[in-house]
Design a protein around this motif. Structure first.
Motif, PDB file in Angstrom:
ATOM      1  N   THR A   1       0.808  -1.210   0.000  1.00 50.06           N
ATOM      2  CA  THR A   1       0.000   0.000   0.000  1.00 50.06           C
ATOM      3  C   THR A   1       0.842   1.261   0.000  1.00 50.06           C
ATOM      4  O   THR A   1       0.318   2.354  -0.013  1.00 50.06           O
ATOM      5  N   GLY A   2       2.134   1.071   0.086  1.00 51.12           N
ATOM      6  CA  GLY A   2       3.032   2.223   0.117  1.00 51.12           C
ATOM      7  C   GLY A   2       2.738   3.168  -1.045  1.00 51.12           C
ATOM      8  O   GLY A   2       2.725   2.782  -2.215  1.00 51.12           O
ATOM      9  N   SER A   3       2.493   4.411  -0.718  1.00 46.85           N
ATOM     10  CA  SER A   3       2.077   5.339  -1.756  1.00 46.85           C
ATOM     11  C   SER A   3       3.302   6.092  -2.253  1.00 46.85           C
ATOM     12  O   SER A   3       3.552   7.214  -1.855  1.00 46.85           O
TER      13      SER A   3
ATOM     14  N   GLU B   1       4.255  -0.694   5.917  1.00 45.45           N
ATOM     15  CA  GLU B   1       5.017   0.471   5.478  1.00 45.45           C
ATOM     16  C   GLU B   1       5.975   0.957   6.543  1.00 45.45           C
ATOM     17  O   GLU B   1       6.930   1.645   6.267  1.00 45.45           O
ATOM     18  N   LEU B   2       5.630   0.596   7.814  1.00 46.57           N
ATOM     19  CA  LEU B   2       6.497   1.039   8.907  1.00 46.57           C
ATOM     20  C   LEU B   2       6.726  -0.110   9.882  1.00 46.57           C
ATOM     21  O   LEU B   2       5.790  -0.798  10.279  1.00 46.57           O
TER      22      LEU B   2
ATOM     23  N   ALA C   1       9.720   1.382   5.959  1.00 52.64           N
ATOM     24  CA  ALA C   1      10.483   2.322   6.779  1.00 52.64           C
ATOM     25  C   ALA C   1      10.659   1.711   8.163  1.00 52.64           C
ATOM     26  O   ALA C   1       9.815   0.937   8.612  1.00 52.64           O
ATOM     27  N   VAL C   2      11.757   2.056   8.822  1.00 57.83           N
ATOM     28  CA  VAL C   2      12.011   1.479  10.134  1.00 57.83           C
ATOM     29  C   VAL C   2      12.248   2.583  11.152  1.00 57.83           C
ATOM     30  O   VAL C   2      13.032   3.502  10.900  1.00 57.83           O
ATOM     31  N   LEU C   3      11.538   2.481  12.260  1.00 61.64           N
ATOM     32  CA  LEU C   3      11.856   3.336  13.403  1.00 61.64           C
ATOM     33  C   LEU C   3      12.621   2.450  14.374  1.00 61.64           C
ATOM     34  O   LEU C   3      12.056   1.559  15.003  1.00 61.64           O
ATOM     35  N   LEU C   4      13.926   2.680  14.443  1.00 64.53           N
ATOM     36  CA  LEU C   4      14.783   1.807  15.237  1.00 64.53           C
ATOM     37  C   LEU C   4      15.083   2.482  16.563  1.00 64.53           C
ATOM     38  O   LEU C   4      15.738   3.530  16.609  1.00 64.53           O
TER      39      LEU C   4
ATOM     40  N   ASN D   1      10.431   4.563   3.396  1.00 61.24           N
ATOM     41  CA  ASN D   1      11.609   3.728   3.145  1.00 61.24           C
ATOM     42  C   ASN D   1      12.871   4.103   3.914  1.00 61.24           C
ATOM     43  O   ASN D   1      13.925   3.558   3.662  1.00 61.24           O
ATOM     44  N   GLU D   2      12.780   5.031   4.820  1.00 62.20           N
ATOM     45  CA  GLU D   2      14.027   5.380   5.507  1.00 62.20           C
ATOM     46  C   GLU D   2      14.113   4.631   6.847  1.00 62.20           C
ATOM     47  O   GLU D   2      13.124   4.144   7.390  1.00 62.20           O
ATOM     48  N   ILE D   3      15.352   4.547   7.317  1.00 58.67           N
ATOM     49  CA  ILE D   3      15.541   3.967   8.640  1.00 58.67           C
ATOM     50  C   ILE D   3      15.928   5.111   9.562  1.00 58.67           C
ATOM     51  O   ILE D   3      16.927   5.787   9.344  1.00 58.67           O
ATOM     52  N   ILE D   4      15.073   5.344  10.536  1.00 61.98           N
ATOM     53  CA  ILE D   4      15.372   6.436  11.446  1.00 61.98           C
ATOM     54  C   ILE D   4      15.655   5.861  12.828  1.00 61.98           C
ATOM     55  O   ILE D   4      14.974   4.956  13.304  1.00 61.98           O
ATOM     56  N   GLY D   5      16.700   6.340  13.429  1.00 57.29           N
ATOM     57  CA  GLY D   5      17.071   5.850  14.757  1.00 57.29           C
ATOM     58  C   GLY D   5      16.574   6.799  15.814  1.00 57.29           C
ATOM     59  O   GLY D   5      16.677   8.012  15.671  1.00 57.29           O
ATOM     60  N   LEU D   6      16.009   6.222  16.871  1.00 53.71           N
ATOM     61  CA  LEU D   6      15.595   7.039  18.015  1.00 53.71           C
ATOM     62  C   LEU D   6      16.471   6.585  19.167  1.00 53.71           C
ATOM     63  O   LEU D   6      16.410   5.429  19.589  1.00 53.71           O
ATOM     64  N   VAL D   7      17.313   7.481  19.653  1.00 57.67           N
ATOM     65  CA  VAL D   7      18.311   7.055  20.619  1.00 57.67           C
ATOM     66  C   VAL D   7      18.169   7.845  21.909  1.00 57.67           C
ATOM     67  O   VAL D   7      17.708   8.992  21.910  1.00 57.67           O
ATOM     68  N   GLY D   8      18.538   7.211  22.990  1.00 55.06           N
ATOM     69  CA  GLY D   8      18.468   7.874  24.292  1.00 55.06           C
ATOM     70  C   GLY D   8      18.684   6.862  25.398  1.00 55.06           C
ATOM     71  O   GLY D   8      18.638   5.656  25.158  1.00 55.06           O
ATOM     72  N   GLU D   9      18.917   7.370  26.613  1.00 55.98           N
ATOM     73  CA  GLU D   9      19.123   6.460  27.741  1.00 55.98           C
ATOM     74  C   GLU D   9      17.804   5.773  28.090  1.00 55.98           C
ATOM     75  O   GLU D   9      16.736   6.263  27.734  1.00 55.98           O
ATOM     76  N   SER D  10      17.893   4.687  28.824  1.00 53.62           N
ATOM     77  CA  SER D  10      16.644   4.017  29.181  1.00 53.62           C
ATOM     78  C   SER D  10      15.832   4.939  30.090  1.00 53.62           C
ATOM     79  O   SER D  10      16.378   5.650  30.924  1.00 53.62           O
TER      80      SER D  10
END
Lengths: 305, 352, 303
Positions: B4-6, B185-186, B218-221, B45-54
């Motif tokens: 379904t990715g547009s 898509e994600l 796309a990936v939210l890592l 389609n992008e891979i975005i990293g979400l980083v931070g301490e626990s």
């Protein structure tokens, strides 16, 4: 799995042996029942003769070995009161008790499981609190008192249901509700707690993340896990159910083995007591073993071992 | 399979846009502001990293997007727009349809995320049965081919295994198979390798990257390891105490990190072969999310603030402002010149 | 407040640490209104039992055949003199219910406590010593958990006869198993922990280890189990008395009162209602108390 079951069976047989042995020594603790058996005006010689004939003069361990020997062939001797074989008397009464306990078990399963799931869903809501209240009240009511109350309402006041005796289904309703009540409360509580526990697990969150509809997450992913624990709990309860049947049978004049064992104990008719205990122990063991097998079947973590 | 990715309006519209998201937990001891004004954009389609301490709110952000918060957590305000539709306005039924098929998620503990009493094959097949109404046998066949794809040898036999019979790495592969079964898509990957053996971590990351590229997901890592980010992500968002502090393209972030917190994080990565007297850690700890400081949330731990002796950091919170090509930062050092309190740009505006 | 607690635990000795811990548990406990109500009911039951002669309006044993089967005060022939009516031989129901609390609470508290001490001891023995003893004790607890103990209880009662202390011993045997299990599993898990190994390496005697290290660790669990056992003992005592194996007439006990009440279901409901309600409320209070204590002490306890 076969080995595990064999080991479990051995353990359970040990349980029966422990119970029977403890009971044997308790029953011999107060001396022998000969004085009860002999007529009040019997001569000391007559009593002594009777004692000798019944083997009560032998050392205790000889008596015990003889008892074990007889138990192996289901020979528990005669009832001192009716002079019928004790085991026969127990078997005569067994169907009534099984009927009562079976009715109660059906009620527990049909009522407590949905109620427990419902209570878990209502966690923190007002109907959840209400169900919790019902449960704590149910666990605080002595069953014999509940039986009396039910008779007052449904037999005396409303004249809807019979208050004593065995017969058609209407005779079974009040006694089985009475017997089941405490266990229903307990099972509801267990199901609720277990359900809440399972719903906290990672795999439930993951199931939601998979896009599984809520009712399926609960009924399939959560409930089947609850069911596994519940099997063990219900299996253990069957024994307690037979114990609870004693007071229920007395309140409703239900001619089962529970009422018989009380009569026998009061009359010191030890052979009947011993035979009853043996039969109950065997039932308990059989049910436990069945539960274990079912548990193995239901839980892949154990099945694989 | 339905992709379904547009891709037509890829350029026009981001796949996912999170605006000023606030998710709070209403506990007995007060309101925990786990996510407090997060902005995040994910392109197709992008891979975005979400980083931070626990404990900084990364996972809560992810769960908010999935709308899978447990009591007492609640999304208080904000917008989450997925492919043009506002997720927060969807009915629970529509959300259920969306989950797994268009947005899916994998978790930190793969073994406990699989239901212990169903075989892994059944658990993968369930995706096709539920979302596509497929029959069990056909769904199981597809499950087996998916197991192959995620690199599980002897898939037809392994499909009958139960989660407890799998290693952590294998279980995570199964989770990936489930998550990517319907070509979403994600994919939200919440610390996907943290609980795994070091030796399999790289394999799992490779698998996530390769598969997502192949099916245009796309990936939210989400991770607390910058090393993972460096290897995987196109873009990075750095999160601290419920807020995004900096966001940039990965190479920019490592080359010219602008927020003292990000710099601290980068400095704390132990470098192989370089022997240091002690690990560079950021002193102090994440603030109590019930009583947050008035100013910048990082101020109490900030070296730079102490060096420059900035008063404003304790008094007022800076905005997230654009300082370069797609590079935004929330810090007074970059917001005011010569100690003025006037931000350089009032709003970050759209990146591009 | 929190600062104060930290201060005490940091600077002062163990005693004040304990005091602050108890304070914390207590404040957790009173957070729930249900707990407070349960505690209130429980205290009322205990006080009623303690001061039965003062509370009861009449001698529970004094009969008056002229006044037999009087209904409660608010019904027909009922009189204010016998608020809850009279029984088949004209004894005051209220007074008998009040004195019944003595039997229920007295026997319940005593047997739950002895069962606790005995059970913990058995558990410690089973946890510390060789496999043989341990296995035997655990098989016995197995048997008790699956087999209906009530049958054993009535058999013992039939053999040894009834009496206060005999009844207490029977109830102790009824209730000791859960204590033993908790104590044993705690011993097994603590046994290999460092501080136990350390004190053993330092030459501490087994008994010393038991009492100084293990007991404090199982205290929470034991307190909670004790509460639930108390409820069970009260129910068990009333059941045995109802069946005729417990307290013998004319001593008033709730179970025994129900035996009589049952025969007058259609004519004198008050004979059954009041002792039954008393049992229910007492057991309810104690059970809720147990729930509250468990939640306050350690919500993870699964007892």
């Amino acid at each position: 799995m076969g080995r595990l079951i064999a080991r479990r069976l051995l353990q359970l047989i040990l349980v029966v042996v422990v119970i029977q042995t403890v009971l044997f020594f308790i029953l011999r603790l107060s001396g022998d029942p000969v004085s009860l058996l002999a007529p009040a005006d019997a001569s000391p010689e007559f009593v002594e003769d009777l004692r000798e004939r019944m083997g009560f003069n032998d050392p205790l361990y000889v008596q015990y070995l003889r008892f074990v020997q007889h138990t192996a062939v289901l020979d528990f001797g005669e009832s001192f009161l009716t002079h019928r074989p004790a085991i026969e008397m127990v078997f005569d009464r067994l169907p009534a008790t099984v009927e009562l306990a079976g009715g109660a078990l059906v009620l527990i399963i049909l009522v407590a499981i949905p109620l427990g799931v419902f209570a878990a869903m209502g966690h923190g809501k007002s109907y959840g609190h209400f169900l919790t209240l019902i449960v704590v009240i149910g666990q605080a009511m002595p069953s014999f008192w509940l039986g009396i109350l039910l008779i007052m309402v449904f037999s005396v006041d409303l004249r809807l249901l019979p208050s004593f005796g065995r017969g058609d289904l209407s005779h079974l309703i009040l006694p089985s509700v009475t017997l089941a009540a405490w266990f229903m409360a307990k099972t509801t509580r267990v199901v609720r707690a277990e359900m809440l526990e399972v719903l906290r697990q990672d795999y439930i969150r993951a199931a939601h993340a998979k896009g599984i509809p809520y009712h399926l997450v609960v009924s399939k992913h959560a409930f089947r896990n609850v069911l596994i624990t519940l099997t063990t709990v219900l299996g253990l309860d069957v024994g307690q159910l037979l114990g609870g049947a004693i007071t229920t049978e007395i309140v409703f004049a239900w001619s089962g083995m529970g009422r018989q064992v009380v009569t026998a104990a009061l009359a010191r008719d030890y052979n009947v007591v011993q035979a009853s205990v043996f039969v109950i122990a065997i039932i308990v063991v059989a049910v436990n073993l069945g539960t274990d097998i079912l548990y193995h079947y239901l839980d892949p973590r154990i099945r694989a071992q | 399979m339905t992709q379904t990715g547009s891709s037509d309006h890829t350029a026009l519209q981001p796949l996912l846009q999170v605006k000023d998201l606030r998710t709070h937990f209403f506990t007995r001891d007060g309101v925990v502001q786990a996510v407090d004004g997060v902005d995040l954009t994910i392109q197709h389609n992008e891979i975005i990293g979400l980083v931070g301490e626990s404990g900084c709110g990364k996972s809560v952000t992810a769960l908010s997007i999935m709308r899978l918060l447990d009591h007492p957590g609640r999304i208080v305000s904000g917008e989450v727009t997925f492919d043009g539709t506002s997720i927060l306005d969807l009915s629970e039924r529509e959300m259920v349809d969306l989950r797994g098929s268009r947005i899916s998620m994998i978790f930190q503990q793969p073994q406990s995320s699989l239901n212990p009493i169903f075989s892994v094959g059944e658990q993968i097949a369930e995706m096709f049965q539920i979302h596509q109404g497929m029959h069990k046998a056909a769904a199981l066949d597809k499950a087996i081919s998916l197991l192959c794809e995620v690199g599980i040898p002897d898939a037809s036999t392994r499909a009958k295994s139960y989660p407890h019979q799998m290693s952590g790495g294998q279980a995570q592969r199964v989770m990936i198979a489930i998550a990517l079964a319907l070509n979403p898509e994600l994919l939200i990957a919440d610390e996907p390798t943290t609980a795994l053996d070091v030796t399999v971590q790289a394999q799992i990351l490779d698998l996530i990257r390769d598969l997502s590229r192949r099916i245009n997901t796309a990936v939210l890592l989400i991770t607390h390891e910058l090393g993972v980010i460096a290897e995987m992500a196109d873009r990075v968002a750095v999160m601290y105490a419920g807020r995004i502090l900096e966001t940039a393209h990965t190479k920019d972030l490592f080359a010219k990190s602008s927020h003292p917190y990000t710099q601290g994080l980068i400095n704390s990565i132990p470098v192989l072969g370089k022997v240091e007297k002690r690990l560079n850690v950021i002193p102090g700890s994440v603030p109590n999310l019930v009583e947050l400081p008035d100013g910048c949330r990082f101020a109490p731990r900030c070296q730079a603030r102490r060096e420059y002796d900035l008063e404003i950091c304790n008094e007022q919170e800076p905005d997230l402002v654009l300082i370069g090509n797609g590079h935004k930062v929330r810090c007074w050092l970059h917001q005011s010149s010569e100690g003025r309190q006037v931000p350089l740009a009032t709003d970050g505006g759209n990146e591009s | 407040m929190r600062k104060q607690l930290e201060m005490t635990s940091n600077t002062a000795d163990d005693l004040s640490k304990e005091v602050s811990w108890i304070r914390m548990v207590a404040s957790e406990f009173v957070r729930s209104k249900v707990n407070v109500v349960a505690l209130g009911l429980f205290i009322i039951s205990v006080l009623t039992a303690l001061f039965a002669p003062t509370v009861a309006p009449h001698d529970p044993l004094s009969q008056d055949l002229m006044k037999r089967l009087l209904p409660p005060a608010w019904i027909g022939e009922g009189t204010g003199e016998h608020i809850l009516g009279t029984d088949t031989v004209g004894r005051d129901v209220l007074s008998r219910v009040v004195f019944g609390a003595r039997i229920s609470m007295g026997i319940g508290l005593t047997s739950a406590t002895i069962a606790g001490i005995f059970g913990v001891l058995m558990g410690l023995i089973s946890g510390f010593f060789g496999r043989g003893i341990s296995d035997l004790i655990m098989r016995i607890t197995d048997a008790q958990l699956s087999f209906p103990f009530i049958i054993v209880a009535i058999t013992i009662a039939a053999v040894v006869g009834s009496g206060l202390w005999k009844l207490i011993i029977i109830l102790t045997l009824w209730g000791w198993a859960p204590f033993a299990r908790v104590a044993r599993s705690s011993v097994l898990s603590l046994k290999e922990r460092e501080f136990i190994l350390a004190s053993r390496a330092l030459g501490a005697h087994e008994l010393r280890i038991m009492f100084f290290h293990i007991l404090p660790n199982i205290l929470s669990a034991v307190v909670v189990i004790w509460t639930f056992t108390l409820a069970q003992m009260i129910l068990a005592e009333s059941t045995l008395s109802f069946l005729g194996f417990g307290i013998q007439p004319p001593t008033p006990s709730w179970g025994e009162m129900l035996t009589t009440g049952r025969q007058y279901i259609s004519s004198a409901w008050w004979l059954s209602i009041f002792p039954g309600v008393s049992i229910m409320l007492t057991v309810l209070a104690v059970n809720l108390l147990g729930d509250g204590l468990r939640d306050a002490l350690d919500p993870n306890l699964r007892v």
